[in-house]
Design an enzyme around this catalytic site. Sequence first.
Site, PDB file in Angstrom:
ATOM      1  N   HIS A  22      28.424  42.334  47.654  1.00 36.15           N
ATOM      2  CA  HIS A  22      28.745  42.894  46.330  1.00 36.15           C
ATOM      3  C   HIS A  22      28.726  44.420  46.313  1.00 36.15           C
ATOM      4  CE1 HIS A  22      27.797  38.655  45.385  1.00 36.15           C
ATOM      5  NE2 HIS A  22      28.836  38.827  44.579  1.00 36.15           N
ATOM      6  N   ASP A  29      29.478  34.982  38.834  1.00 37.97           N
ATOM      7  CA  ASP A  29      28.058  35.020  39.177  1.00 37.97           C
ATOM      8  C   ASP A  29      27.396  36.309  38.688  1.00 37.97           C
ATOM      9  OD1 ASP A  29      28.220  37.113  41.418  1.00 37.97           O
ATOM     10  OD2 ASP A  29      29.701  35.625  42.044  1.00 37.97           O
ATOM     11  N   GLU A  47      36.913  35.171  34.291  1.00 43.09           N
ATOM     12  CA  GLU A  47      36.421  34.078  35.130  1.00 43.09           C
ATOM     13  C   GLU A  47      37.062  32.776  34.645  1.00 43.09           C
ATOM     14  OE1 GLU A  47      34.173  33.476  37.862  1.00 43.09           O
ATOM     15  OE2 GLU A  47      34.925  31.447  37.487  1.00 43.09           O
ATOM     16  N   ASP A  88      42.437  32.056  33.209  1.00 34.39           N
ATOM     17  CA  ASP A  88      43.021  32.200  34.530  1.00 34.39           C
ATOM     18  C   ASP A  88      43.309  33.678  34.797  1.00 34.39           C
ATOM     19  OD1 ASP A  88      44.811  30.318  36.625  1.00 34.39           O
ATOM     20  OD2 ASP A  88      45.473  32.391  36.385  1.00 34.39           O
ATOM     21  N   ASP A 148      37.129  39.226  43.011  1.00 31.78           N
ATOM     22  CA  ASP A 148      35.974  38.549  43.601  1.00 31.78           C
ATOM     23  C   ASP A 148      36.232  37.053  43.509  1.00 31.78           C
ATOM     24  OD1 ASP A 148      33.543  37.747  44.506  1.00 31.78           O
ATOM     25  OD2 ASP A 148      32.380  38.546  42.835  1.00 31.78           O
ATOM     26  N   SER A 149      37.023  36.551  44.449  1.00 29.12           N
ATOM     27  CA  SER A 149      37.506  35.176  44.327  1.00 29.12           C
ATOM     28  C   SER A 149      36.797  34.260  45.298  1.00 29.12           C
ATOM     29  CB  SER A 149      38.993  35.161  44.619  1.00 29.12           C
ATOM     30  OG  SER A 149      39.189  35.678  45.910  1.00 29.12           O
ATOM     31  N   THR A 150      37.070  32.963  45.141  1.00 32.42           N
ATOM     32  CA  THR A 150      36.431  31.993  46.027  1.00 32.42           C
ATOM     33  C   THR A 150      37.103  31.953  47.390  1.00 32.42           C
ATOM     34  OG1 THR A 150      37.814  30.341  44.964  1.00 32.42           O
ATOM     35  CG2 THR A 150      35.534  30.488  44.234  1.00 32.42           C
TER      36      THR A 150
END
Lengths: 379, 483
Positions: A62, A86, A106, A137, A155-157
């Site tokens: 981060h 998060d 988010e 989205d 900050d994506s998965t």
Amino acid sequence: MALWFTEAHTPDVRLCIRAERQIFSAESRYQRIEIFQSPQFGRFLTLDGLVMLTERDGFIYHEMMTHPAFAVGPDIRHVLVVGGGDGWAVHELIRYNGVERIDVVELDEMVVHAARGHLMHAASAFDDSRVRLFIQDGVAFVRRCRGEYDFIVVDSTGPVGPGEGLFTREFLGCCFSALKEDGILLSQMGSPYYEKSMDFVARTFSRAKKCFPIVRAYQAHVPTYPSGYWLFGFLSKKYDPVRDLQAGRWQSIGIKTRYYNTPLHLGAFALPSYINARLGIAPDMPREEGFAPTQAKRSEKFTTPRDEEATPAQEVPDEVFSPCEKQNDGISQKRNEQGESTAPPEQNRGEDFVPPSDEQEEDFAPTQDEQGEDHVPPL
Amino acid sequence: MTDQNQTPIATALELLRHARIVPFDVPGHKRGRGNRELTEFLGKRCLSVDLNSMKPLDNLTHPVSVIRDAEALAAAAFGAQHAFFMVGGTTSAVQAMILSTCRRGDKLILPRNVHSSVIGALILCGAEPVYVKTRADSRLGIALGMAVEDLKDAITRHPEAKAVLVNNPTYYGICSDLREIVRIAHRHGLRVLVDEAHGTHFYFGEGLPVSAMAAGADMAAVSMHKSGGSLTQSSLLLTGPDVNPRHVRQVINLTQTTSGSYLLLASLDIARKNLALNGRAVFRRVKELAEYARREIEQIGGYAVFSKDLVNGTTVYDFDETKLSVNTLGIGLAGIEVYDILRDDYEIQVEFGDIGNILAYISIGDTMKNVERLVSALSEIRRLHQRPKAGLLETEYIPPEVVLSPQEAFYAEKAAVPIEKAGGTVSAETVMSYPPGIPILCPGERVTRPIIETILYAREKGCLLTGTEDLTVSYLNVVKGGL
């Protein structure tokens, strides 16, 4: 009773973390969300069985997703965080007094809910008065913005599954429009070590180069992510992350960091040769003289990503392969000889260590199939 | 046999898969063992049910057991008197409708914007086309539906006509006043044949335009593989109460394979079950996705998205809201150009691009995530590629002058001439822009200057032109000697 959390980084490599207990578990519309307590990493958050962050090593990711922009961009006031439910990226951002507004988009409200309830940083981050949270989205949100932000954090998965849209050319192009004239975007790009994942990194990098005049990759080590080694993208309209680093100015802000510092900033952009080769980056660029001014000149006349001139000149050395590429080929070869599996082995391999695509509304992800096909090793 | 949970063909195949019968029959790959590469490619389960007609599996040319039962279930699900499983695509279903209705010299009333399979049927049976005046929307550059007044006019001019063929919906989702067309046609003793290739969902969704069988049509060709979810090339032919199914079966058997694929038949069986049980929910979702995309694309600006606004009571009696057709001329790009950019730059494949429009097919298998990608990509294309509107042809619809019947022209003495120099001749072949597979020129029609220009323009813009003997579409076969 020993409770071991296991994440398959490849079909042949696993990371196990001993957990003391499960803190949270729920199935949202998009993914399975879990939080565990562990002796080594403190609490950690997983989505669909993949570690997103741990309390102990999360500072690395981060900090690297936020501070490099502030050390380069002179006056960051409006920030957009896409993903990041998060709250940790936001936690880093609110430390800058100059930041006036942070919009967080988010997709999955339950991630925010879980983080606020059980993870450090999240509650304080979302309670800051500068933060606005949008549950929607990210692709749709960014499409509607024009010249609004100084800085976007993606900050994506990962490139498969719910976060898939955040690695596409249309999304990055919309981000270009959403940024101000000297805007900066930082995005995580994935692990450059395992071949399959490197493939995604290379694709994302080449898409980014079609959307932004300045695209640079940088690195950090994140112990709990696959291979422990991670790449990030620095996408920018005007500032070069190395040439335009303002170390003194950033230090004078007085932000105390645990991982990031300005000498490390410079080093992070110096990549191993095998990565340079895969990303088409010419190694040993004389930054002070030749390269940087040319690029600045290019960026000025940069108008459309289709403009061929806009992409910095590349020199791809012949015959350079990443060591892991060879290694993986060897592995699949062996699997075939043993006849373990009737399905093509490279597909199995891919499925496990990129975030899975089992978003509930969708049973199969075409992208994943494509990836599998693209990556057939020579037999 | 009315329980829509049942799948007689799929169930019979499943039983055989486990029966371990020794195969001394075709197919020669023998459950895949004879072609390992193919088995790996398609999967063992798939190859193990690629079987031939045998007693437990019935026979498509003469169904008496499981195929008959599956067809009966499909007929019940679609509200038809009879349903025929077709394995030659909807092309074969359309041709069976015409071949079982018209004989040589009979007249068939039809709109211009028919699928090429219709022209093929006319060449085969020797029927003569009577084109209903087909109106176009000059702004969108597409042919519209059949106006009741225009049908009446055609019947008055040709009272001896045998049948009327209607496209409902069109590729773009335009619907005609089917109930009224049926009423008028039946009053004059004409049969009504409906090319319903793009309307499978009309039978199951809510708030969608009326289906052919519900409107009282005599026959309908339904592409189950389009919005219905079955395998490509599988299709249904539906018939109403006044059609003799035994005669239709004979006509189908003239051209349909005697080795009908059980993969295709089983896919029809399973898709029908899914539609009957879940169709309502599925198409509600499809409609929502399409509506969302429509709103979002409108907001980008520059694009014109087809919607219920087109409805005018005559040539657009209704509109299929599951269709997402976007006119791209407002951003200065041809539909085909946007189609190419979407695929090449954004890794998004849409159904087709014609001169003015693209069609994104939204279906049973789509997700919101992908819809967002499409909308964003269109937004980016506008930002990066928009250019002044000049230089685009706005319509490709040209009323034809029929000189000979398609059969006469197709089988006439021919000469190949460069397309540029074909003005004034009578064409002996079809020229289509594909997709959507609607003829620009049919056999027996006068080649005029505007037609030549349309062909050249479509070629230059990268549309796939087909139908001609010359694969480069530089030469056109015309009737020798001129007429």
